[in-house]
Design a protein around this motif. Sequence first.
Motif, PDB file in Angstrom:
ATOM      1  N   VAL A 210       0.676  -1.088  -0.043  1.00 18.21           N
ATOM      2  CA  VAL A 210       0.120  -0.407   0.320  1.00 18.21           C
ATOM      3  C   VAL A 210       0.795   1.445  -0.574  1.00 18.21           C
ATOM      4  CG1 VAL A 210      -1.872   0.908   1.137  1.00 18.21           C
ATOM      5  CG2 VAL A 210      -1.700  -1.191   1.322  1.00 18.21           C
ATOM      6  N   ASN A 211       0.811   1.907  -0.440  1.00 20.23           N
ATOM      7  CA  ASN A 211       1.376   3.975  -0.969  1.00 20.23           C
ATOM      8  C   ASN A 211      -0.003   4.856  -0.939  1.00 20.23           C
ATOM      9  OD1 ASN A 211       2.904   1.473  -2.740  1.00 20.23           O
ATOM     10  ND2 ASN A 211       4.467   3.100  -1.951  1.00 20.23           N
ATOM     11  N   LEU A 212       0.811   5.912  -0.493  1.00 23.13           N
ATOM     12  CA  LEU A 212       0.584   6.962  -0.398  1.00 23.13           C
ATOM     13  C   LEU A 212      -0.032   7.459  -2.133  1.00 23.13           C
ATOM     14  CD1 LEU A 212       1.196   8.937   2.492  1.00 23.13           C
ATOM     15  CD2 LEU A 212      -1.358   8.228   1.936  1.00 23.13           C
ATOM     16  N   ALA A 213      -0.944   8.087  -2.505  1.00 23.02           N
ATOM     17  CA  ALA A 213      -0.367   8.784  -3.401  1.00 23.02           C
ATOM     18  C   ALA A 213      -0.718  10.367  -3.633  1.00 23.02           C
ATOM     19  CB  ALA A 213      -0.898   7.929  -4.912  1.00 23.02           C
ATOM     20  N   ILE A 214      -0.791  10.841  -4.845  1.00 25.25           N
ATOM     21  CA  ILE A 214      -1.090  12.108  -5.137  1.00 25.25           C
ATOM     22  C   ILE A 214      -1.707  12.790  -7.114  1.00 25.25           C
ATOM     23  CG2 ILE A 214      -1.071  14.992  -5.526  1.00 25.25           C
ATOM     24  CD1 ILE A 214       1.738  14.236  -3.253  1.00 25.25           C
ATOM     25  N   ASN A 215      -2.388  12.939  -6.827  1.00 23.02           N
ATOM     26  CA  ASN A 215      -3.372  13.606  -7.866  1.00 23.02           C
ATOM     27  C   ASN A 215      -3.540  13.812  -8.786  1.00 23.02           C
ATOM     28  OD1 ASN A 215      -5.273  13.633 -10.006  1.00 23.02           O
ATOM     29  ND2 ASN A 215      -7.581  12.150  -9.563  1.00 23.02           N
ATOM     30  N   LYS A 216      -2.175  14.094  -9.916  1.00 26.51           N
ATOM     31  CA  LYS A 216      -2.126  15.058 -10.443  1.00 26.51           C
ATOM     32  C   LYS A 216      -2.225  16.260 -11.136  1.00 26.51           C
ATOM     33  CE  LYS A 216       2.101  14.752 -13.049  1.00 26.51           C
ATOM     34  NZ  LYS A 216       3.132  13.926 -13.862  1.00 26.51           N
ATOM     35  N   ALA A 217      -3.791  15.865 -11.538  1.00 23.23           N
ATOM     36  CA  ALA A 217      -4.641  16.838 -11.418  1.00 23.23           C
ATOM     37  C   ALA A 217      -5.538  17.765 -11.032  1.00 23.23           C
ATOM     38  CB  ALA A 217      -5.889  15.918 -11.735  1.00 23.23           C
ATOM     39  N   THR A 218      -5.796  17.018  -9.276  1.00 23.89           N
ATOM     40  CA  THR A 218      -6.597  17.617  -8.091  1.00 23.89           C
ATOM     41  C   THR A 218      -5.381  17.899  -6.765  1.00 23.89           C
ATOM     42  OG1 THR A 218      -7.256  15.461  -6.868  1.00 23.89           O
ATOM     43  CG2 THR A 218      -8.423  16.661  -8.555  1.00 23.89           C
ATOM     44  N   GLY A 219      -4.349  16.823  -6.743  1.00 20.34           N
ATOM     45  CA  GLY A 219      -3.625  17.557  -6.128  1.00 20.34           C
ATOM     46  C   GLY A 219      -4.017  16.761  -4.141  1.00 20.34           C
ATOM     47  N   GLY A 220      -5.295  15.793  -4.414  1.00 21.01           N
ATOM     48  CA  GLY A 220      -5.910  15.259  -3.640  1.00 21.01           C
ATOM     49  C   GLY A 220      -4.829  13.814  -3.414  1.00 21.01           C
ATOM     50  N   ILE A 221      -4.879  13.494  -2.023  1.00 18.49           N
ATOM     51  CA  ILE A 221      -4.031  12.826  -1.558  1.00 18.49           C
ATOM     52  C   ILE A 221      -4.840  10.642  -1.677  1.00 18.49           C
ATOM     53  CG2 ILE A 221      -2.356  11.570   0.433  1.00 18.49           C
ATOM     54  CD1 ILE A 221      -2.143  14.369   0.897  1.00 18.49           C
ATOM     55  N   PHE A 222      -4.489  10.306  -1.951  1.00 17.10           N
ATOM     56  CA  PHE A 222      -5.297   8.703  -1.864  1.00 17.10           C
ATOM     57  C   PHE A 222      -4.087   7.937  -1.975  1.00 17.10           C
ATOM     58  CE2 PHE A 222      -3.820   9.609  -5.957  1.00 17.10           C
ATOM     59  CZ  PHE A 222      -4.245   8.176  -7.116  1.00 17.10           C
ATOM     60  N   VAL A 223      -4.790   6.479  -1.214  1.00 21.24           N
ATOM     61  CA  VAL A 223      -4.380   4.998  -1.101  1.00 21.24           C
ATOM     62  C   VAL A 223      -4.046   3.550  -2.409  1.00 21.24           C
ATOM     63  CG1 VAL A 223      -4.061   3.399  -0.416  1.00 21.24           C
ATOM     64  CG2 VAL A 223      -4.558   5.717   0.800  1.00 21.24           C
ATOM     65  N   VAL A 224      -3.449   3.509  -3.057  1.00 18.99           N
ATOM     66  CA  VAL A 224      -2.833   2.529  -4.250  1.00 18.99           C
ATOM     67  C   VAL A 224      -2.428   1.697  -3.554  1.00 18.99           C
ATOM     68  CG1 VAL A 224      -1.996   2.348  -6.196  1.00 18.99           C
ATOM     69  CG2 VAL A 224      -2.295   4.085  -5.161  1.00 18.99           C
ATOM     70  N   LYS A 225      -3.349   0.050  -3.663  1.00 20.75           N
ATOM     71  CA  LYS A 225      -2.812  -0.627  -2.918  1.00 20.75           C
ATOM     72  C   LYS A 225      -2.498  -1.349  -4.203  1.00 20.75           C
ATOM     73  CE  LYS A 225      -5.127  -3.304  -0.051  1.00 20.75           C
ATOM     74  NZ  LYS A 225      -6.835  -3.473   0.824  1.00 20.75           N
ATOM     75  N   SER A 226      -0.929  -2.610  -4.660  1.00 19.52           N
ATOM     76  CA  SER A 226      -0.188  -3.157  -6.042  1.00 19.52           C
ATOM     77  C   SER A 226      -0.570  -4.331  -5.907  1.00 19.52           C
ATOM     78  CB  SER A 226       0.491  -2.411  -6.127  1.00 19.52           C
ATOM     79  OG  SER A 226       0.069  -0.317  -6.101  1.00 19.52           O
ATOM     80  N   ALA A 227      -0.500  -5.209  -6.415  1.00 22.32           N
ATOM     81  CA  ALA A 227      -0.551  -6.602  -6.295  1.00 22.32           C
ATOM     82  C   ALA A 227      -0.423  -6.990  -7.589  1.00 22.32           C
ATOM     83  CB  ALA A 227      -1.952  -7.600  -5.854  1.00 22.32           C
ATOM     84  N   SER A 228       1.067  -7.482  -8.270  1.00 25.91           N
ATOM     85  CA  SER A 228       1.424  -8.718  -9.285  1.00 25.91           C
ATOM     86  C   SER A 228       1.205 -10.533  -9.043  1.00 25.91           C
ATOM     87  CB  SER A 228       2.712  -7.962  -9.504  1.00 25.91           C
ATOM     88  OG  SER A 228       3.952  -8.573  -8.681  1.00 25.91           O
ATOM     89  N   SER A 229       1.475 -10.804  -8.028  1.00 27.61           N
ATOM     90  CA  SER A 229       1.380 -12.215  -8.169  1.00 27.61           C
ATOM     91  C   SER A 229      -0.167 -12.780  -7.813  1.00 27.61           C
ATOM     92  CB  SER A 229       1.577 -12.739  -6.570  1.00 27.61           C
ATOM     93  OG  SER A 229       0.714 -12.563  -5.516  1.00 27.61           O
ATOM     94  N   GLY A 230      -0.299 -14.158  -8.805  1.00 29.47           N
ATOM     95  CA  GLY A 230      -1.689 -14.143  -9.099  1.00 29.47           C
ATOM     96  C   GLY A 230      -2.847 -14.324  -8.206  1.00 29.47           C
ATOM     97  N   ALA A 231      -2.240 -14.878  -6.600  1.00 29.41           N
ATOM     98  CA  ALA A 231      -3.367 -14.877  -5.436  1.00 29.41           C
ATOM     99  C   ALA A 231      -3.733 -13.232  -4.862  1.00 29.41           C
ATOM    100  CB  ALA A 231      -2.356 -15.295  -4.151  1.00 29.41           C
ATOM    101  N   GLY A 232      -2.704 -11.989  -5.201  1.00 28.67           N
ATOM    102  CA  GLY A 232      -2.947 -11.492  -3.989  1.00 28.67           C
ATOM    103  C   GLY A 232      -3.807 -10.551  -5.875  1.00 28.67           C
ATOM    104  N   VAL A 233      -3.535 -10.414  -6.947  1.00 31.77           N
ATOM    105  CA  VAL A 233      -3.496  -9.370  -7.580  1.00 31.77           C
ATOM    106  C   VAL A 233      -5.571 -10.340  -7.663  1.00 31.77           C
ATOM    107  CG1 VAL A 233      -4.753  -9.768 -10.118  1.00 31.77           C
ATOM    108  CG2 VAL A 233      -2.659  -9.503  -9.497  1.00 31.77           C
TER     109      VAL A 233
END
Length: 352
Positions: free
Chosen positions: A25-48
């Motif tokens: 899980v990473n923090l992230a910033i929307n470049k268009a609005t400056g809003g902060i949100f969260v990104v959950k990322s997965a690349s494994s089969g079970a995680g996806v």
Amino acid sequence: MAGKCSQPREWIKGNVIGSGSFGVVNLAINKATGGIFVVKSASSGAGVQSLENEANILELLDSPYIVRCLGRDFSTGANGERKLNLFLEYMAGGSLADLAQKFGGALDETVIQVYTREILQGLSYLHRRGIVHNDLKCKNVLLGPTGNIKLADFGCAKRLNSSQAGSKVSQQSICGTPLWMAPEVLRNEGLDTASDIWSLGCSIIEMATGRPPWADEVSNPMALLLKIACSSGVPQFPTNFSKEGLDFLAKCLQRDPKLRWTSEELLNHPFITRKNVMAPYEEDACSPTSILDVQLNEEDSDSDCDSEPLHNEELSSKVPFSTRYNRFRGRLTRKQQREYDLHSNEKWITVR
């Protein structure tokens, strides 16, 4: 889709703020609005698969008691692997587990009453739509900047065959966090909305004691899981709880799922409906915008300020929703810290 908002098109990934069996899980910033949100990322089969399940369910939901899904996208990693990003609203207060640790390991019953009411509102919303959260615990309950509560982490959530009460869904594999699981779930007998009610009772014990449920019996994990699944026992109730609070827990922690109260019934329980006995705090109390805001007097020697340190009595009046403030986490015994660590990713993980 009910809970879907405008998806960030261009965004900047920030620091890692969490991880789990699904990915990071990473923090992230929307470049268009400056809003902060969260990104959950997965690349494994079970995680996806887990993140896709979470996204599919969250996009159907629209409730002030459920974390909002802002969208998702697929990308290709450096090694060519398929990567799923799930965008979620940022909850500045952290989790209830974070909050309890910041306030000495346990919360006051009056605060537990307030949080439990909002958790029940979220569960009631889910259950009316035939959805079981299936991994309710303090770590998966998040606080907003005003102290509002939202349910999060729907990677283990299941949709029932019918929204009718009493319907069940069978599980090919067990999913959830073992110490918070209902006995019938550990026996892999299927789950329904009553499974969430058992986990709610365990989460209330966690808030009240600062320790996971069954904390006194974790020395033999396999024996403990067998006990939860097959014995007649229940987790130990908090010794300092009111009569209404103990009765509420008894309604949640019935081993027979048919005897557990529903979320709608629990919303009308005296523990939830009684008048807040700490009403004088209502005018002066304010919730932190972040869990960092509660560190009012930690590590004073590192501060360049000349202000006088707050005494415990003064600090308690400024933070009325704590049952017992710890200036330093060192006041937690080593035993208590080990017990709380038992539900970290190294020990008791969410099983997916």
